[in-house]
Design an enzyme around this catalytic site. Structure first.
Site, PDB file in Angstrom:
ATOM      1  N   GLY A   1       0.894  -1.316   0.171  1.00 40.06           N
ATOM      2  CA  GLY A   1      -0.162   0.107  -0.032  1.00 40.06           C
ATOM      3  C   GLY A   1       0.857   1.309   0.029  1.00 40.06           C
ATOM      4  O   GLY A   1       0.358   2.544   0.193  1.00 40.06           O
TER       5      GLY A   1
ATOM      6  N   ASP B   1      -1.573   7.994  -6.676  1.00 40.27           N
ATOM      7  CA  ASP B   1      -0.162   7.194  -6.541  1.00 40.27           C
ATOM      8  C   ASP B   1       0.997   7.832  -7.596  1.00 40.27           C
ATOM      9  O   ASP B   1       1.997   8.358  -7.041  1.00 40.27           O
ATOM     10  CB  ASP B   1      -0.069   5.857  -6.799  1.00 40.27           C
ATOM     11  CG  ASP B   1      -1.186   5.183  -5.690  1.00 40.27           C
ATOM     12  OD1 ASP B   1      -1.584   5.918  -4.648  1.00 40.27           O
ATOM     13  OD2 ASP B   1      -1.503   3.993  -5.802  1.00 40.27           O
TER      14      ASP B   1
ATOM     15  N   SER C   1       2.497   1.928  -2.785  1.00 40.17           N
ATOM     16  CA  SER C   1       2.698   2.248  -4.099  1.00 40.17           C
ATOM     17  C   SER C   1       4.164   1.678  -4.658  1.00 40.17           C
ATOM     18  O   SER C   1       4.618   2.369  -5.435  1.00 40.17           O
ATOM     19  CB  SER C   1       2.638   3.654  -4.408  1.00 40.17           C
ATOM     20  OG  SER C   1       1.262   4.021  -4.473  1.00 40.17           O
TER      21      SER C   1
HETATM   22  C1  GLA Z   1      -4.830   3.014  -4.608  1.00 38.58           C
HETATM   23  C2  GLA Z   1      -4.955   3.640  -5.911  1.00 38.58           C
HETATM   24  C3  GLA Z   1      -5.151   5.146  -6.128  1.00 38.58           C
HETATM   25  C4  GLA Z   1      -6.515   5.426  -4.703  1.00 38.58           C
HETATM   26  C5  GLA Z   1      -6.104   4.629  -3.425  1.00 38.58           C
HETATM   27  C6  GLA Z   1      -7.235   4.864  -2.609  1.00 38.58           C
HETATM   28  O1  GLA Z   1      -3.750   3.201  -3.973  1.00 38.58           O
HETATM   29  O2  GLA Z   1      -3.862   3.135  -6.973  1.00 38.58           O
HETATM   30  O3  GLA Z   1      -5.456   5.751  -7.053  1.00 38.58           O
HETATM   31  O4  GLA Z   1      -7.563   5.301  -5.342  1.00 38.58           O
HETATM   32  O5  GLA Z   1      -5.834   3.156  -3.847  1.00 38.58           O
HETATM   33  O6  GLA Z   1      -7.323   6.297  -2.130  1.00 38.58           O
END
Ligand code: GLA
Length: 393
Positions: free
Chosen positions: A130, A179, A132
């Site tokens: 989470g 992200d 990214s």
């Molecule tokens: C993931 C997605 C983002 C966003 C988040 C929730 O990280 O890649 O675009 O939607 O979830 O906020």
């Protein structure tokens, strides 16, 4: 630390791919979102920041169209061979789908990629957590391609849009722009207040004085593609279409909470109504939270982080027992200013603002309670806000 790691990467590169030719090095950060979750695909606001941890890439252009990849994080997978003639959207199953997706996107957008590469990656973001790691790989690839082929007219915002395009169309995850934007536009010690509808943004200094940002990684693995992410996004679109029958509004992020209360019964399904409510209230909360932070009202900012979690738990239903345990334990700890899940949810990480003097105790008590309840350990990281992607050297 960085130089030592780069040296090790270079040795590994030469061992895997041989010595000749110019090897260039790049870095792209990971990101953490402070507040504004599941608002970015609803035209709302987000407030993420880039981290000093991220993905390092060494790359060398080839004469032919071959692609050879090696990740120091997936040693068992070994060297993955492919070619520019074999870029197949939604077919790839391993991690190389992320850099390949960005190469494919460059081609789709009319930027020729006519040489293959030898590429070695190493990331110090926990994978699938989470923070990214995938958007970080997308951006490090984008910056590498721009540099290698001299596409200097491409801005970092363009690269963030390419990353999102790639993730949507090559990897099949309908993510929003948060992200990739947070990574592409990262700025040391600043969070980015982004209006995802217009892509206008403002940097906000994050001055926490006697507190720090602590990430707790639940170690519950989730793949965005197989999670309920795409489903939530579709539900929001359906809810918007239902509201549009009674009110002219471009997206859920354009509604105030009062307006939402007036029109919410247009959303026929009660669960969908709850989900849409989160998107609207979270957007409002994010705007308020940024004002508070800019006024140095850190405690009040923290309370909104807590409210954000409650809304993600009860209304949007994307937390789960692992994230709830981490956050609810954090709320009980002395010195915790705010704590919430961050990112897509369903596993992954929480973000907490914790007084520096209380961090050791926080990690100990939350860690122990988590392991007792969940049966395995969480990992904790005290993180710093860093700059965007760059070529190194
Ligand atoms: C993931 C997605 C983002 C966003 C988040 C929730 O990280 O890649 O675009 O939607 O979830 O906020």
């Amino acid at each position: 630390m960085q130089n030592e790691k780069l040296k090790e990467m270079k040795e590994c590169f030469i061992e895997k791919f041989g010595e000749t030719g110019e090897i260039r090095s790049y870095f792209a950060p990971g990101r953490v979102n402070l507040i504004g979750e599941h608002t970015d695909y609803n035209g709302g606001h987000v407030f993420p920041c880039a981290l000093t941890i991220g993905t390092y890439m060494l790359a060398r252009k080839r004469e032919d169209s071959k692609l050879r990849f090696y990740s120091m994080n997936f040693e068992k997978i070994g060297v993955v061979e492919s070619s520019l003639d074999e870029l197949n959207p939604k077919q790839d199953e391993n991690w190389t789908a992320y850099p390949k997706g960005v190469m494919w996107t460059f081609q789709q957008k009319g930027h020729a990629i006519d040489n293959g590469f030898d590429i070695l990656l190493y990331g110090n973001i926990p994978n699938g957590s989470g923070l990214s790691s995938s958007a970080s790989v997308e951006l490090v690839t984008g910056v590498m391609l721009r540099d290698m082929f001299g596409y200097n007219d491409l801005t970092n915002i363009d690269l963030s849009l390419y990353g999102q395009y790639s993730e949507n169309n090559y990897n099949g995850v309908n993510c929003g722009i948060m992200d990739q934007f947070a990574i592409a536009m990262g700025k040391k010690e600043h969070a980015i207040f982004l209006d995802t509808n217009s892509l206008t943004y403002q940097y906000a200094p994050v001055k926490l004085e006697d507190a720090e940002i602590v990430i707790a990684c639940s170690n519950k693995k989730r793949g965005l593609g197989d999670s309920k992410y795409n489903e939530r996004r579709e539900e929001c679109e359906t809810a918007l279409a239902e509201i549009q029958k009674v009110k002219n509004v471009p997206n859920l992020g354009a509604l105030t909470s009062e307006e939402f209360e007036e029109v919410k019964d247009a959303i026929k399904n009660p669960v969908r109504q709850k989900h849409a409510r989160h998107a609207v209230y979270e957007n409002e909360r994010t705007v308020r939270a940024v004002t508070l932070l800019l006024n140095n009202e850190i405690e009040a900012f923290g309370r909104l982080m807590n409210e954000s979690h409650t809304s993600l738990r009860d209304d949007y239903e994307v937390t789960g027992i692992e994230l709830d345990t981490l956050v609810e334990q954090a709320w009980k700890c002395e010195g915790v200013i705010g704590s919430r899940m961050t990112g897509a949810g369903f596993g992954g990480c929480t973000v907490s603002i914790v007084k520096t003097e209380a961090i050791d105790n926080f990690i100990k008590t939350v860690g122990e309670a988590y392991e007792k309840k969940i049966g395995y350990k969480a990992d904790f990281y005290v993180v710093n806000i860093g700059d965007g992607p760059q070529r190194l050297e």
